[in-house]
Design a protein around this motif. Structure first.
Motif, PDB file in Angstrom:
ATOM      1  N   TYR B  47       8.875  42.056 -23.180  1.00 57.73           N
ATOM      2  CA  TYR B  47       9.276  43.327 -23.331  1.00 57.73           C
ATOM      3  C   TYR B  47      10.788  43.336 -23.836  1.00 57.73           C
ATOM      4  O   TYR B  47      10.956  43.859 -24.819  1.00 57.73           O
ATOM      5  CB  TYR B  47       9.119  44.281 -21.924  1.00 57.73           C
ATOM      6  CG  TYR B  47       9.193  45.896 -22.425  1.00 57.73           C
ATOM      7  CD1 TYR B  47       7.795  46.469 -22.480  1.00 57.73           C
ATOM      8  CD2 TYR B  47       9.938  46.487 -23.065  1.00 57.73           C
ATOM      9  CE1 TYR B  47       7.977  47.798 -22.617  1.00 57.73           C
ATOM     10  CE2 TYR B  47      10.261  47.887 -23.151  1.00 57.73           C
ATOM     11  CZ  TYR B  47       8.890  48.439 -22.980  1.00 57.73           C
ATOM     12  OH  TYR B  47       8.896  49.833 -23.405  1.00 57.73           O
TER      13      TYR B  47
ATOM     14  N   ASN E 123      -1.646  61.411 -20.244  1.00 62.58           N
ATOM     15  CA  ASN E 123      -1.196  59.882 -20.830  1.00 62.58           C
ATOM     16  C   ASN E 123      -2.563  59.541 -21.057  1.00 62.58           C
ATOM     17  O   ASN E 123      -2.983  58.585 -20.431  1.00 62.58           O
ATOM     18  CB  ASN E 123      -0.521  59.361 -19.598  1.00 62.58           C
ATOM     19  CG  ASN E 123      -0.191  57.943 -20.030  1.00 62.58           C
ATOM     20  OD1 ASN E 123       0.024  57.521 -21.159  1.00 62.58           O
ATOM     21  ND2 ASN E 123      -0.227  57.189 -19.054  1.00 62.58           N
ATOM     22  N   ARG E 188       4.183  48.359 -25.082  1.00 61.85           N
ATOM     23  CA  ARG E 188       5.285  49.512 -25.362  1.00 61.85           C
ATOM     24  C   ARG E 188       4.698  50.795 -25.273  1.00 61.85           C
ATOM     25  O   ARG E 188       5.354  51.875 -25.072  1.00 61.85           O
ATOM     26  CB  ARG E 188       5.948  49.245 -26.639  1.00 61.85           C
ATOM     27  CG  ARG E 188       6.868  48.003 -26.654  1.00 61.85           C
ATOM     28  CD  ARG E 188       7.668  47.847 -27.613  1.00 61.85           C
ATOM     29  NE  ARG E 188       8.183  46.208 -27.927  1.00 61.85           N
ATOM     30  CZ  ARG E 188       9.393  46.327 -27.136  1.00 61.85           C
ATOM     31  NH1 ARG E 188       9.911  47.251 -26.513  1.00 61.85           N
ATOM     32  NH2 ARG E 188       9.896  44.974 -27.061  1.00 61.85           N
ATOM     33  N   ARG E 189       3.234  50.901 -25.429  1.00 62.63           N
ATOM     34  CA  ARG E 189       2.768  52.162 -25.325  1.00 62.63           C
ATOM     35  C   ARG E 189       2.505  52.700 -23.955  1.00 62.63           C
ATOM     36  O   ARG E 189       2.677  53.749 -23.666  1.00 62.63           O
ATOM     37  CB  ARG E 189       1.419  52.122 -26.091  1.00 62.63           C
ATOM     38  CG  ARG E 189       0.576  53.412 -26.354  1.00 62.63           C
ATOM     39  CD  ARG E 189       1.087  54.418 -27.310  1.00 62.63           C
ATOM     40  NE  ARG E 189       0.707  55.707 -26.994  1.00 62.63           N
ATOM     41  CZ  ARG E 189      -0.497  56.110 -27.190  1.00 62.63           C
ATOM     42  NH1 ARG E 189      -1.298  55.054 -28.105  1.00 62.63           N
ATOM     43  NH2 ARG E 189      -0.937  57.367 -27.128  1.00 62.63           N
ATOM     44  N   ARG E 190       2.335  51.835 -23.244  1.00 65.60           N
ATOM     45  CA  ARG E 190       2.139  51.875 -21.826  1.00 65.60           C
ATOM     46  C   ARG E 190       3.386  52.172 -21.073  1.00 65.60           C
ATOM     47  O   ARG E 190       3.236  53.245 -20.040  1.00 65.60           O
ATOM     48  CB  ARG E 190       1.376  50.789 -21.211  1.00 65.60           C
ATOM     49  CG  ARG E 190       0.090  50.213 -21.426  1.00 65.60           C
ATOM     50  CD  ARG E 190      -0.724  51.530 -20.930  1.00 65.60           C
ATOM     51  NE  ARG E 190      -1.935  51.482 -22.062  1.00 65.60           N
ATOM     52  CZ  ARG E 190      -2.946  50.878 -22.218  1.00 65.60           C
ATOM     53  NH1 ARG E 190      -3.249  49.993 -21.193  1.00 65.60           N
ATOM     54  NH2 ARG E 190      -3.780  50.914 -23.186  1.00 65.60           N
ATOM     55  N   LEU E 191       4.340  51.886 -21.559  1.00 64.51           N
ATOM     56  CA  LEU E 191       5.691  51.956 -20.624  1.00 64.51           C
ATOM     57  C   LEU E 191       6.828  52.219 -21.585  1.00 64.51           C
ATOM     58  O   LEU E 191       7.189  51.147 -22.229  1.00 64.51           O
ATOM     59  CB  LEU E 191       5.845  51.077 -19.564  1.00 64.51           C
ATOM     60  CG  LEU E 191       6.873  51.117 -18.304  1.00 64.51           C
ATOM     61  CD1 LEU E 191       6.228  51.722 -17.316  1.00 64.51           C
ATOM     62  CD2 LEU E 191       7.518  49.873 -18.110  1.00 64.51           C
ATOM     63  N   GLN E 192       7.331  53.432 -21.388  1.00 58.96           N
ATOM     64  CA  GLN E 192       8.975  53.533 -22.062  1.00 58.96           C
ATOM     65  C   GLN E 192       9.825  53.200 -21.137  1.00 58.96           C
ATOM     66  O   GLN E 192       9.968  53.788 -20.009  1.00 58.96           O
ATOM     67  CB  GLN E 192       8.823  55.012 -22.570  1.00 58.96           C
ATOM     68  CG  GLN E 192       8.258  55.412 -23.725  1.00 58.96           C
ATOM     69  CD  GLN E 192       6.612  55.535 -23.655  1.00 58.96           C
ATOM     70  OE1 GLN E 192       6.117  56.144 -22.880  1.00 58.96           O
ATOM     71  NE2 GLN E 192       5.822  54.819 -24.402  1.00 58.96           N
ATOM     72  N   LYS E 193      10.568  52.246 -21.641  1.00 57.26           N
ATOM     73  CA  LYS E 193      11.615  51.810 -20.929  1.00 57.26           C
ATOM     74  C   LYS E 193      12.665  53.015 -20.333  1.00 57.26           C
ATOM     75  O   LYS E 193      13.320  53.717 -21.320  1.00 57.26           O
ATOM     76  CB  LYS E 193      12.405  50.636 -21.557  1.00 57.26           C
ATOM     77  CG  LYS E 193      13.521  49.953 -20.748  1.00 57.26           C
ATOM     78  CD  LYS E 193      13.782  48.863 -21.558  1.00 57.26           C
ATOM     79  CE  LYS E 193      15.300  48.321 -21.277  1.00 57.26           C
ATOM     80  NZ  LYS E 193      15.490  47.013 -22.054  1.00 57.26           N
ATOM     81  N   LYS E 194      12.762  52.857 -19.210  1.00 53.49           N
ATOM     82  CA  LYS E 194      13.863  54.088 -18.668  1.00 53.49           C
ATOM     83  C   LYS E 194      15.038  53.468 -17.981  1.00 53.49           C
ATOM     84  O   LYS E 194      16.113  54.064 -17.803  1.00 53.49           O
ATOM     85  CB  LYS E 194      13.048  55.157 -17.866  1.00 53.49           C
ATOM     86  CG  LYS E 194      12.329  55.948 -18.680  1.00 53.49           C
ATOM     87  CD  LYS E 194      11.859  57.180 -17.777  1.00 53.49           C
ATOM     88  CE  LYS E 194      11.060  58.112 -18.770  1.00 53.49           C
ATOM     89  NZ  LYS E 194       9.747  58.575 -17.916  1.00 53.49           N
ATOM     90  N   ASP E 217       9.572  48.593 -14.459  1.00 49.72           N
ATOM     91  CA  ASP E 217      10.768  48.838 -15.000  1.00 49.72           C
ATOM     92  C   ASP E 217      11.719  48.712 -14.027  1.00 49.72           C
ATOM     93  O   ASP E 217      11.802  49.480 -12.908  1.00 49.72           O
ATOM     94  CB  ASP E 217      10.645  50.344 -15.605  1.00 49.72           C
ATOM     95  CG  ASP E 217      11.643  50.701 -16.574  1.00 49.72           C
ATOM     96  OD1 ASP E 217      12.559  49.685 -16.615  1.00 49.72           O
ATOM     97  OD2 ASP E 217      11.890  51.783 -17.318  1.00 49.72           O
TER      98      ASP E 217
END
Lengths: 177, 123, 207, 349, 572
Positions: B47, E123, E188-194, E217
């Protein structure tokens, strides 16, 4: 003769790595260079016969201080650092007079100290009892008040560290998106 | 003279360590595979390409505390060696010293500086 | 009916004297001085139980066929019976019962005298699930599963059992294990190490 | 000049002996560990290479030496290799201040079986011992793997915490002995006819915890917890490089710290001690060799104890480890220090 | 029967227009128009007490308009009753994620497999396939052999099997595989980096108990948010079920929850028997054997869980000790059924073979020995301070969460919900044996651990009673059902031509990992029209991201192992 050679080795190493501390751009190399400086200085202490100071130099500076820097390393903005962006340039310039002041003070203390300190008085003690014992003996008899004051200073340092550290940590928590 | 032996030992160990570092590139086979040097992350696309990014750890305060306690220990080591000759006076000195620093420890404890990484209430 | 599970919290004595660690340590050290229980695989091998579902085989005609089913099916399909050859009657029931019928390739051939005989019987073990439905379906007790479990090969071709191989496995099985009683395991000696681990005087194992 | 040559020869011989211990014994301890683990788990362990697997370390070594040299993409090669050097060198240097036995005479030369008997020996032990943290931090950072990074940061946290604990834990024996030299501490125990463990049980327990933590043994092996971090900071290392990290952490450091524990608490090379009665030596028939045998025996017993713990206990979580250090161990060492200061004058009379 | 009586819902008829109540011997359904669906479900949940969500899916009728029939299975834990709510749609449904979180995952699965859109689903991403996949595999118009767009790389090579055209016919197998780019898009669709670092935890990781792909994350070591990417082991078992005969599908139940194959076999066979209406015909001996084997398998499965759990927490030795006992169980199962892992022992109408000679003695020996071993492990673990600190207070699931997330099995029981189908809805011999249902109190990881340990003891009790009953039976008692009318109903051992009448059923069994339910829609004939499997593991896993929020990485293994998912069952 050998001592002289070893001294030369350590002092050259210290100077070279000291230059490295100033000139290198990657923070991690800087820390390694700093470590090298500290270890070389400890080596010089050992050569000069100041064992206790040398060992404490290793424990306090080479381990504790540098480990703390390693921790700080994880908070370095690496994108900037690796691109060699000059950050903290202004602060660096501002610190310059302070550094000069520090050097002046050290010189002063050194000059006064040389004139005031008893000459050759302790050499015999050191040979007879050992480094640590002499330091201890003096510290806990003649300078006991200073010793107790040190604990207060340490306490203040601890409290300050906790307050500043926690505050930073909290603002940091808030900053995370 | 004792420290010279240490230095000698250091030199010998340095050589041996360097041997260990380079022995694999000398003796090992050399293959070429497109993904063989891919950093391990469970076999899926990374990632974040770089893991050398900022890593938050809330425990750098522990590093600072280590420094302070090491300085404390630096003062206590000479004391332990000469305690025999100091008697009650030495005991009182040390006791006060430790008492004050214990207060510092308790303070850090209460403020949560000894906690690891995260405070429960901030979650 | 409903049972609440719980554990008491640790007492102070346990905490101070590390009694929890001591108890665990005493168990592991006792285990350390007992006999080992493992089977040293490539050097020692367990014999699978008789019911083991391994590679397939064809039993051959030797006079022990299930009667009268065998006679009936032979007459129905007009099969040429040859002693020492496969009992297969080309009924295709095994293929019908299989969850992956593609793995079978069965053909019969007509002999000059009008009777038939199995000429091709390939099983692709790469697709096989070893469920045993085909064995249940076989009306003449021909297809069966042997105790062969070391089935790795170097090519895909190795995993295809043809008629000769099946018959060979079948003859081998009939020679070795056909007469065995239907017991849970037979090679009890190797398994004794695991089953009677602490008992130096092993109980008599029924054979 | 002649004195210098004699010194050089003696020193080189000592270095060779220590090297033998570090690399040879260290390698064979892997076999010991595997055998102990296996028998605790009712397995025989390595059995194929040599009689009961006696040549297994050799086979492993050859295998590791002939592995391909891999280096992770996007990493930093210089630091990646430097980490290895920084792991191996300080950990072995600790052996320089370990006294293996009493002074003896060979060809008319007095030989102390310790590389350097310096006045601040113990301080050197802790300074060098905690240098490992740099190696691990560098290894984690340079290999550009997130697992490695997390593992190395965990280890840094542990070392930071237990460094303080171990420093304060050894102060008790130092008060009783009145010296920082490892050799003299043992001699003091022999003179006083008392192992310091009898007066310092608390310090010993704390020291053992710190030993396990600093060396990353169960229950403190969080930096390489295989179920969470695969192998932690060594995940990108291969071949001999991979082999060296466990060697340093699990064997050399455990050995050196156990040796220091023996020196501080178990009377070094002295035979069995019954408190206030004196020494009993069931190995008297070995003559001048007996002290060395005793020393080796004690160290190996401690090592076996560590192994025994390793293969029995589960592991702590990282936050629990550091919090235990600061909130339980450190106050305990303070208490121990004060108590020792009270008791010590009684001992001296 | 566990199904609710139709008259209980008569009062709802006034409130919901178009509500049809249908009561069959196999199940009770409420059918409403799509517009009233959410209201009805809400009423059922809040007024009627149907709080536990079990399952939701869709049956595809390509010729009908509207095309899809959706169903929701609900359970009333207090009154031990079950109801099935149905509605028809043409591809758009309201989302129930506000009512039950578990519905969210079920809806994602329907979206993935049938292309149903859900209004209000926040989602809606694919559940098993990767994001760039074009098709909807469970629709009836999706060809069984797939679209010939891409070949599996391993099957492309003809080098080693070229001479065997008939058997090695890979032309018939087309499978699209995701490329690295596809996986990256999915990731990248499953998890947006925060937070700071996104860590891929799995699929090739020793702590994930199979090929599960978690995205953490991380903020330092703290998990800021977490998501799961399923489908690493997706084999389309439901699609296969539509193309296999009833008995043949047994083979695939082995491969779903491969650690408790016998329990899955039993659940499937019982479902088919209930659909056929021959549950009473099955001889007593077969029922006892099935029950006993299922309980042995439950111990086996829990042993693997215990070993892996202890391994995750660093106690390596317990793993080997547990496997030692497990090896004995494997020996027993191997000796009785002929296989160790994929067992396929039960059959519709009985079991494949009678118990062999000596089996009873061997099981007796095991039952006698096992409690001692269990005691030893408990001594090492249960009261160890490290074990307590790692477990107590970690991963707490409240009673409400159990209903909201549709949790079943030991996970639900650990939180104090005594939901055990063996008691609530006894199948096979469970009604005739005596056993307790262990429940925990606080619902943390430690409670689940204790519940599973106690379950092993209870299973031993059941096994003992079964053995007692079996010993009393004559040796030649039948182990397979006799068909009353062989012309109408064929019941051969191999199941060839087992014809099942038209009808539908939802039947479930208590697996070691929660409720394994089978919804079978039969239009008559030898093959089912649609089989929906309710995997206990998948719904148990859906609470994981919530439990992981704000925990450290080290707790990830603890919590995951305490939920004890098996990927074969999640992905099917």
């Amino acid at each position: 003769m050998i001592q002289w050679l070893v001294f030369l080795l350590f002092s050259t190493l210290a100077v070279v790595s000291g230059l490295g501390v100033v000139l290198l751009s990657n923070p991690i190399y800087v820390i390694l260079a700093l470590l090298s400086v500290l270890v070389s200085v400890a080596g010089i202490f050992f050569v000069a016969g100041a064992e206790l100071v040398g060992a404490l130099q290793l424990i306090i500076y080479a381990v504790a201080v540098t480990v703390f820097y390693v921790f700080v390393l994880t908070a370095v903005p690496w994108e900037k650092a690796l691109k060699k962006d000059p950050f903290y340039r202004v602060e660096g310039l501002l610190s310059f007079p302070l550094v000069l002041l520090l050097y002046a003070e050290m010189l002063l203390v050194f000059l006064i100290g040389v004139s005031v300190s008893p000459k050759g008085q302790f050499r015999e003690f050191v040979r007879q009892f050992g480094n640590t014992e002499v330091v201890g003996g003096i510290l806990f008899s003649k300078y006991f008040l200073a010793f107790e004051l040190v604990s207060l200073v340490l306490l203040i340092g601890m409290i300050g560290a906790v307050i500043i550290g926690r505050k930073e940590a909290q603002t940091y928590e808030g900053d995370t998106p | 003279m004792g420290y010279m032996a240490l230095l000698l030992f250091f030199g010998v160990m340095l050589v041996i360590a360097l041997v260990f570092v380079f022995v694999n590139s000398l003796l090992g086979p050399k293959t070429s595979d497109a993904l063989q040097d891919y950093p391990y992350e469970c076999g899926v696309p990374l990632y974040d390409k770089s893991a050398q990014s900022t890593f938050h750890q809330g425990y750098y305060l522990l590093g600072l505390l280590l420094l302070l306690f090491d300085i404390e220990a630096a003062f206590l080591f000479p004391w332990t060696v000469v305690y025999r000759y100091l008697g009650l006076f030495g005991f009182v000195e040390m006791f006060l010293f430790i008492l004050i620093l214990t207060y510092g420890l308790l303070y850090a404890w209460r403020k949560g500086a000894l906690n690891w990484q995260y405070e429960e209430e901030s979650l | 009916m409903v049972k609440k599970v719980f554990e008491k919290p640790l007492s102070w004595i346990e905490r101070i004297f590390f009694l929890d660690f001591v108890r665990g340590l005493s168990i592991t050290i006792r285990q350390a001085f007992r006999r080992t229980i493992t089977t040293h695989y490539p050097y020692e091998k367990l014999t699978p139980p008789k019911r083991f579902r391994g590679f397939f085989g064809h039993k051959v005609v030797d006079g022990n066929e299930p009667q009268p089913a065998f006679e009936e099916w032979v007459e129905r399909f007009k099969i040429q019976v040859e002693p020492g050859k496969s009992r297969c009657v080309v009924c295709m029931l095994c293929k019908r019962a299989c969850p992956v019928p593609q793995l079978f390739e069965i053909e019969g051939e007509k002999l000059p005298d009008g009777r038939r005989r199995v000429s091709l019987f390939n099983m692709n073990m790469m697709l096989c699930t070893f469920c045993g439905f085909c064995v249940d379906a076989c009306p003449v007790d021909c297809l069966f599963q042997s105790d062969i479990h070391e089935t790795a090969g170097y090519t895909r071709k190795d995993s295809v059992l043809d008629l000769q191989t099946l018959e060979r496995i079948g003859r081998d099985w009939q020679r070795r294990r056909e007469e065995e009683p239907d017991r849970i395991w037979i090679d009890d000696y190797q398994r004794q190490r695991l089953w009677y681990e602490n008992n130096p005087h092993l109980p008599e194992v029924k054979r | 000049m002649e004195g210098l040559i004699v010194w050089l020869i003696i020193t080189l011989v000592k270095i060779l002996v220590i090297l033998g211990i570090v690399l040879g014994v260290g390698a064979y301890l892997t076999l010991v560990e595997r055998k102990v683990a296996a028998h605790i788990q009712r397995r025989p362990g390595p059995m194929v290479v040599g009689w009961h697997g006696l040549l297994q370390p050799l086979a492993d070594g050859i295998k590791l030496l002939t592995k391909e040299d891999l280096f992770p993409r996007y990493g930093n090669r210089f630091l990646y290799n430097l980490a290895l050097v920084m792991a191996l060198v300080p950990a072995t240097l600790v052996f320089a201040v370990v006294p293996f036995g009493p002074e003896f005479k060979v060809f008319g030369v007095e030989v102390k079986p310790i590389l350097t008997d310096v006045n601040v020996g113990l301080l050197l032990v802790f300074a060098l011992g905690s240098m490992a943290v740099f190696a691990i931090a560098l290894a984690g950072w340079a290999s550009n793997s997130k697992y490695a990074l997390i593992g190395s940061m965990r280890k840094a946290g542990i070392v930071v915490s237990y460094e303080v604990v171990i420093t304060f834990a050894v102060m008790g024996p130092i008060i009783l002995a009145g010296t920082l030299s490892t050799y003299e501490i043992v001699q003091k125990q022999i003179e006083q006819e008392l192992w310091y463990i009898w007066l310092q049980p608390l310090a010993f327990v704390v020291y053992m915890f710190a030993l396990l933590a600093e060396t990353g043994r169960v229950p403190f092996d969080v930096q390489e917890a295989e179920a969470e971090l695969v192998t932690g900071f060594t995940v990108e290392y291969g071949g001999m490089k991979f082999g060296l990290f466990p060697l340093v952490e699990w064997y050399i450091e455990v050995l050196s710290l156990s040796a220091i524990a023996v020196v501080l608490f178990l009377g070094g090379w002295s035979p069995i001690n019954i408190p206030f009665l004196g020494f009993v030596d069931p190995l008297f028939f070995l003559g001048p060799l007996s002290p060395f045998v005793w020393f080796i025996l004690k160290v190996s017993l401690l090592f076996l104890f560590v192994l025994w713990l390793h293969w029995t206990l589960p592991r702590y979580r990282i936050d629990q480890i550091t919090e235990t250090a600061w909130k339980v161990m450190l106050p305990l060492t303070f208490v121990n220090l004060v108590l020792t200061a009270v008791i010590a004058p009684v001992l001296w009379g | 029967m566990p199904w609710v009586k139709g008259e209980e819902f008569v009062d709802l008829k006034q409130r919901f227009e178009g509500l049809e109540i249908e009561e069959k011997p196999t199940l009770t359904t409420l059918q409403v128009p799509k517009a009233k669906l959410i209201d009805l479900l809400k009423t059922l949940k809040e007024e009627k007490g149907y709080k536990l969500f079990l399952d939701h899916s869709v049956v595809d009728f390509p010729d009908k308009r509207p095309r899809f029939q959706a169903f929701y299975t609900l359970y009333n834990v207090e009154e031990k009753k079950r109801v099935l709510v149905k509605t028809w749609t043409d591809g758009l449904l309201p989302s129930i994620e506000k009512l039950w979180f578990a519905g969210k995952w079920a809806e994602r699965e329907c979206y993935d497999m049938f292309g149903i859109q859900y209004e209000g689903h926040e989602n809606l991403v694919r559940a098993f396939m990767w994001e760039t996949y074009q098709h909807y595999p469970l629709r009836k118009d999706f060809p069984l052999e797939g679209y010939a767009t891409e070949y599996l790389p391993s099957l492309n090579e003809t080098l080693w099997g070229e001479n065997l055209q008939g058997l090695m016919n890979y032309d018939r197998m087309h499978t699209q595989v995701p490329t690295l780019e596809d996986l990256e898009i999915t990731e990248r669709r499953r998890l947006q980096k925060k937070a700071q670092i996104v860590l891929n935890w799995g699929p090739l990781h020793p702590g994930t108990h199979g090929t599960m792909w978690f995205l953490f994350d991380l903020e330092g070591e703290r998990v800021y948010q977490c998501d799961v990417i399923l489908g690493q082991l997706h084999r389309g078992v439901e699609k296969l079920a539509e193309n296999e005969m009833y008995n043949q599908f047994l083979v695939y139940t082995d491969r779903m929850d491969y650690l408790s194959a016998l329990c899955s076999n039993q659940a499937w066979v019982v479902a088919v028997e209930r659909l056929l209406g021959i549950e009473e015909l099955v001889p007593e001996k077969a029922k006892y054997i099935r029950t006993m084997m299922a309980e042995l398998q439950r111990i086996n499965s829990h042993l693997l869980w215990l070993g892996a759990y202890a391994l995750d927490l660093g106690a390596l030795t317990i793993f080997l000790y547990a496997f030692k006992e497990r090896e004995k169980l494997m020996d027993i199962i191997e000796g009785i059924t002929g296989a160790r892992l994929t067992i396929s022992y039960t059959r519709v109408g009985g079991v494949r073979m009678d118990l062999p000679e000596g089996a009873v003695e061997v099981i007796r020996a095991f039952v006698k020995r096992f409690p001692k071993e269990l005691k030893e492990w408990e001594t090492i673990l249960s009261r160890n301070r490290i074990w307590l600190r790692r477990n107590v207070g970690v991963g707490v699931i409240s009673k409400e969460d159990v209903y909201f997330y549709g949790l079943t099995g030991p996970v639900a029981r650990g939180s104090g919900v005594p939901y055990d189908l063996r008691k609530f809805e006894p199948y096979d011999a469970y009604g005739w044996v005596d056993f307790d249902v262990p429940v925990g109190e606080s619902g943390d990881v430690y409670d689940r651990y204790l519940v599973r340990l106690e379950e092993m003891r209870q299973s031993l009790r059941i096994v003992e009673q079964c053995l007692h009953a079996l010993e009393k039976m004559p040796k030649d008692a039948p182990f397979f059902a006799e068909s009353p009318d062989p012309k109408k109903l064929k019941l051969p051992l191999d199941g060839i031509g087992l014809k099942v009448p038209e009808g539908e059923i939802y039947s479930s069994g208590e697996n070691p990992r929660g409720e394994l339910g089978f919804y079978i829609y039969s239009t008559g004939g030898v093959k089912p029209y649609r089989v929906k499997i309710r995997p206990g593991s998948m719904y148990n896993l859906c609470v994981y991201p919530k439990l992981m929020k704000d925990r450290v990485v080290a707790d990830a293994v603890t919590i995951l192992a305490s939920l004890d998912p098996v990927v074969g069952e999640i992905d099917r």
